[in-house]
Design a protein around this motif. Sequence first.
Motif, PDB file in Angstrom:
ATOM      1  N   ILE A  15      53.806  44.980  34.555  1.00 60.28           N
ATOM      2  CA  ILE A  15      54.544  46.153  34.254  1.00 60.28           C
ATOM      3  C   ILE A  15      55.249  45.652  33.069  1.00 60.28           C
ATOM      4  CG2 ILE A  15      56.188  45.234  35.875  1.00 60.28           C
ATOM      5  CD1 ILE A  15      56.420  47.376  37.543  1.00 60.28           C
ATOM      6  N   MET A  16      54.500  45.955  32.155  1.00 62.56           N
ATOM      7  CA  MET A  16      55.312  45.495  31.100  1.00 62.56           C
ATOM      8  C   MET A  16      56.472  46.714  31.244  1.00 62.56           C
ATOM      9  SD  MET A  16      55.846  43.309  28.640  1.00 62.56           S
ATOM     10  CE  MET A  16      54.127  42.769  28.093  1.00 62.56           C
ATOM     11  N   ASN A  54      48.251  47.875  43.117  1.00 65.69           N
ATOM     12  CA  ASN A  54      49.260  46.923  43.215  1.00 65.69           C
ATOM     13  C   ASN A  54      48.463  45.462  43.435  1.00 65.69           C
ATOM     14  OD1 ASN A  54      48.227  47.018  45.654  1.00 65.69           O
ATOM     15  ND2 ASN A  54      50.345  47.358  46.628  1.00 65.69           N
ATOM     16  N   ALA A  55      47.151  45.316  43.261  1.00 70.77           N
ATOM     17  CA  ALA A  55      46.526  43.968  43.300  1.00 70.77           C
ATOM     18  C   ALA A  55      47.251  42.907  42.547  1.00 70.77           C
ATOM     19  CB  ALA A  55      45.192  43.850  43.230  1.00 70.77           C
ATOM     20  N   THR A  56      47.693  41.686  43.048  1.00 68.10           N
ATOM     21  CA  THR A  56      48.485  40.730  42.642  1.00 68.10           C
ATOM     22  C   THR A  56      48.081  39.600  43.290  1.00 68.10           C
ATOM     23  OG1 THR A  56      50.399  39.802  41.514  1.00 68.10           O
ATOM     24  CG2 THR A  56      50.609  41.278  43.682  1.00 68.10           C
ATOM     25  N   ILE A  57      48.158  38.380  42.710  1.00 70.06           N
ATOM     26  CA  ILE A  57      48.405  37.026  43.370  1.00 70.06           C
ATOM     27  C   ILE A  57      49.721  36.534  43.732  1.00 70.06           C
ATOM     28  CG2 ILE A  57      46.337  36.068  42.377  1.00 70.06           C
ATOM     29  CD1 ILE A  57      47.612  34.476  40.097  1.00 70.06           C
ATOM     30  N   THR A  58      50.871  37.219  43.306  1.00 74.95           N
ATOM     31  CA  THR A  58      52.044  36.963  43.569  1.00 74.95           C
ATOM     32  C   THR A  58      52.420  37.218  45.223  1.00 74.95           C
ATOM     33  OG1 THR A  58      53.074  37.823  41.428  1.00 74.95           O
ATOM     34  CG2 THR A  58      54.693  37.795  43.082  1.00 74.95           C
ATOM     35  N   ARG A  59      53.230  36.397  45.726  1.00 72.04           N
ATOM     36  CA  ARG A  59      53.334  36.385  47.079  1.00 72.04           C
ATOM     37  C   ARG A  59      54.173  37.272  47.578  1.00 72.04           C
ATOM     38  NH1 ARG A  59      51.071  31.912  50.167  1.00 72.04           N
ATOM     39  NH2 ARG A  59      50.161  30.578  48.940  1.00 72.04           N
ATOM     40  N   LEU A  60      54.511  37.866  48.735  1.00 78.58           N
ATOM     41  CA  LEU A  60      55.614  38.670  49.142  1.00 78.58           C
ATOM     42  C   LEU A  60      56.554  37.780  49.322  1.00 78.58           C
ATOM     43  CD1 LEU A  60      56.657  41.176  50.447  1.00 78.58           C
ATOM     44  CD2 LEU A  60      56.079  40.101  52.876  1.00 78.58           C
ATOM     45  N   GLU A  61      56.661  36.536  49.931  1.00 76.83           N
ATOM     46  CA  GLU A  61      57.673  35.735  50.087  1.00 76.83           C
ATOM     47  C   GLU A  61      57.674  34.576  48.970  1.00 76.83           C
ATOM     48  OE1 GLU A  61      57.452  35.256  54.685  1.00 76.83           O
ATOM     49  OE2 GLU A  61      59.323  35.041  54.346  1.00 76.83           O
ATOM     50  N   ARG A  62      58.687  34.070  48.513  1.00 72.74           N
ATOM     51  CA  ARG A  62      58.800  32.996  47.390  1.00 72.74           C
ATOM     52  C   ARG A  62      58.769  31.759  48.083  1.00 72.74           C
ATOM     53  NH1 ARG A  62      64.270  33.602  44.832  1.00 72.74           N
ATOM     54  NH2 ARG A  62      63.063  35.703  44.331  1.00 72.74           N
ATOM     55  N   ASP A  63      57.844  30.749  47.228  1.00 72.52           N
ATOM     56  CA  ASP A  63      57.598  29.537  47.534  1.00 72.52           C
ATOM     57  C   ASP A  63      59.135  28.775  47.617  1.00 72.52           C
ATOM     58  OD1 ASP A  63      57.273  26.615  47.373  1.00 72.52           O
ATOM     59  OD2 ASP A  63      55.056  26.995  46.661  1.00 72.52           O
ATOM     60  N   PRO A  64      59.346  28.136  48.618  1.00 74.92           N
ATOM     61  CA  PRO A  64      60.688  27.570  48.766  1.00 74.92           C
ATOM     62  C   PRO A  64      61.115  26.579  47.781  1.00 74.92           C
ATOM     63  CG  PRO A  64      59.811  27.467  50.815  1.00 74.92           C
ATOM     64  CD  PRO A  64      58.649  27.996  49.899  1.00 74.92           C
ATOM     65  N   ALA A  74      56.796  31.470  30.869  1.00 75.54           N
ATOM     66  CA  ALA A  74      55.626  31.717  30.410  1.00 75.54           C
ATOM     67  C   ALA A  74      54.552  30.774  30.844  1.00 75.54           C
ATOM     68  CB  ALA A  74      55.588  32.156  28.918  1.00 75.54           C
ATOM     69  N   ASP A  75      54.892  29.268  30.698  1.00 75.12           N
ATOM     70  CA  ASP A  75      54.049  28.200  30.752  1.00 75.12           C
ATOM     71  C   ASP A  75      53.919  28.260  32.507  1.00 75.12           C
ATOM     72  OD1 ASP A  75      53.723  27.587  28.325  1.00 75.12           O
ATOM     73  OD2 ASP A  75      55.552  25.890  28.422  1.00 75.12           O
ATOM     74  N   GLU A  76      54.726  28.479  33.276  1.00 77.37           N
ATOM     75  CA  GLU A  76      54.522  28.224  34.532  1.00 77.37           C
ATOM     76  C   GLU A  76      53.362  29.400  35.094  1.00 77.37           C
ATOM     77  OE1 GLU A  76      58.624  26.644  36.697  1.00 77.37           O
ATOM     78  OE2 GLU A  76      58.178  28.639  36.071  1.00 77.37           O
ATOM     79  N   ALA A  77      53.836  30.692  34.519  1.00 74.86           N
ATOM     80  CA  ALA A  77      52.995  31.809  34.822  1.00 74.86           C
ATOM     81  C   ALA A  77      51.320  31.640  34.353  1.00 74.86           C
ATOM     82  CB  ALA A  77      53.501  33.171  34.196  1.00 74.86           C
ATOM     83  N   LYS A  78      51.292  30.973  33.042  1.00 69.70           N
ATOM     84  CA  LYS A  78      50.119  30.779  32.658  1.00 69.70           C
ATOM     85  C   LYS A  78      49.157  29.703  33.652  1.00 69.70           C
ATOM     86  CE  LYS A  78      47.590  29.290  28.573  1.00 69.70           C
ATOM     87  NZ  LYS A  78      47.846  28.634  27.065  1.00 69.70           N
ATOM     88  N   ALA A  79      49.929  28.628  34.139  1.00 72.91           N
ATOM     89  CA  ALA A  79      49.501  27.707  34.810  1.00 72.91           C
ATOM     90  C   ALA A  79      48.967  28.222  36.196  1.00 72.91           C
ATOM     91  CB  ALA A  79      50.350  26.395  34.939  1.00 72.91           C
ATOM     92  N   ILE A  80      49.788  29.021  36.967  1.00 70.78           N
ATOM     93  CA  ILE A  80      49.377  29.575  38.180  1.00 70.78           C
ATOM     94  C   ILE A  80      48.327  30.700  37.865  1.00 70.78           C
ATOM     95  CG2 ILE A  80      50.225  31.138  39.842  1.00 70.78           C
ATOM     96  CD1 ILE A  80      53.070  30.180  39.476  1.00 70.78           C
ATOM     97  N   GLU A  81      48.313  31.401  36.713  1.00 70.97           N
ATOM     98  CA  GLU A  81      46.936  32.180  36.808  1.00 70.97           C
ATOM     99  C   GLU A  81      45.817  31.490  36.382  1.00 70.97           C
ATOM    100  OE1 GLU A  81      49.450  36.551  35.581  1.00 70.97           O
ATOM    101  OE2 GLU A  81      48.863  35.106  33.955  1.00 70.97           O
ATOM    102  N   THR A 128      44.016  39.048  40.012  1.00 72.88           N
ATOM    103  CA  THR A 128      44.022  37.817  39.399  1.00 72.88           C
ATOM    104  C   THR A 128      45.454  37.475  38.676  1.00 72.88           C
ATOM    105  OG1 THR A 128      43.147  38.848  37.609  1.00 72.88           O
ATOM    106  CG2 THR A 128      41.773  38.134  39.088  1.00 72.88           C
ATOM    107  N   ARG A 129      46.168  38.571  38.671  1.00 71.54           N
ATOM    108  CA  ARG A 129      47.554  38.285  37.822  1.00 71.54           C
ATOM    109  C   ARG A 129      48.665  38.398  38.726  1.00 71.54           C
ATOM    110  NH1 ARG A 129      44.534  36.103  35.830  1.00 71.54           N
ATOM    111  NH2 ARG A 129      43.448  36.022  33.675  1.00 71.54           N
TER     112      ARG A 129
END
Length: 357
Positions: A15-16, A54-64, A74-81, A128-129
């Motif tokens: 969403i950009m 709404n396909a996404t690899i983002t989780r509903l709940e946040r990793d603690p 940006a680096d974290e997102a790049k590594a996860i994807e 995938t994103r």
Amino acid sequence: MNSRLLALALATSAIMVTAAAPAGAQTAPASVARGYKAPRNAFGQPDFSGVWSNATITRLERDPKYGDRATLTADEAKAIEGASDQRNARLRANTDTSNKDPDKLPECQSGATGAACGYNAFWTDPGTRLVRIGGVARTSILTAPANGRLPSRPTAAGARGRAQLGGNFDNPEARALGERCIVGFGGTSGPPMLPVLYNNHYQIQQTKDAVVIVVEMVHDARIVRLADTKHPPADMRVWMGDSIGHWEGDTLVVETTNLRREEGLRGPTENMKTIERFTRVSPEQILYQFEVVDPAAFSGPVKGEESLNFTKDKIYEYACHEGNYAMTGILAGAREAERTGKPIEGNRGQIKEEGGN
């Protein structure tokens, strides 16, 4: 072979943007893509028509481990994807047919292993994103509570949630709604509408007096009434609830009540209400915000944000009943376990549903 066609094969077998701060605010975005003005339809409404995902690899709940941090660098997102892409490539490789040990079969896209897989990642399309709001990747779909985790709830509501996911083998009516082909599994049908393992497409159609959201999974169709502002009596329960919408500027606000207990977010009480906000923020994206109001089930407010991304893909037929061989197997297996006295393994390997959870 296109992954959407693979999702069709699976279906026949079983969403950009610049938005409000991510702390859970449910007001319309302060601004949209620079210079963008949502197109109007013949009724003068912002035009949401088309197919969105709404396909996404983002989780509903946040990793603690992220605590109250709502965004990723940006680096974290790049590594996860990147790691997700590598995992997908590995999981979609051909299954080693020489391996006959059901407990050593490859991992599935869902996270299940062994015989619980059913099929490998070649047949799934979970996205995938990561979700991005204002161009920044999110750590979770949930924005409130601040830690991005569902707040604690009373034991009774929790028990309903566990039952809704399917832990009883007595009869078909005791199984989960997705297994029974009534509505899509997880939260895909909504409200709120949450991503699952495949078939994450929604087709929006508008008239002067209604907005219809066709859900690809199980061909669910939510009808949001615009001309009627009164919900039916509380004892009238409807699949996907009773939805009434109105326009606040360019934002469609939808209030849904009268949900059945079997539906809703993780086993709601009968008085659950959801408030959804749809705002088209660019030619390619709709910002989708939701709030779940259910004091008896959750100890605090539950809010979230997603992006609905425009796609030229089509909505495929989901022939759930025609291919629902699993129900017979589930119940037959339970009867055999009763006959032999062997314990039922429960829901080992059950699909991890919303947003990669």
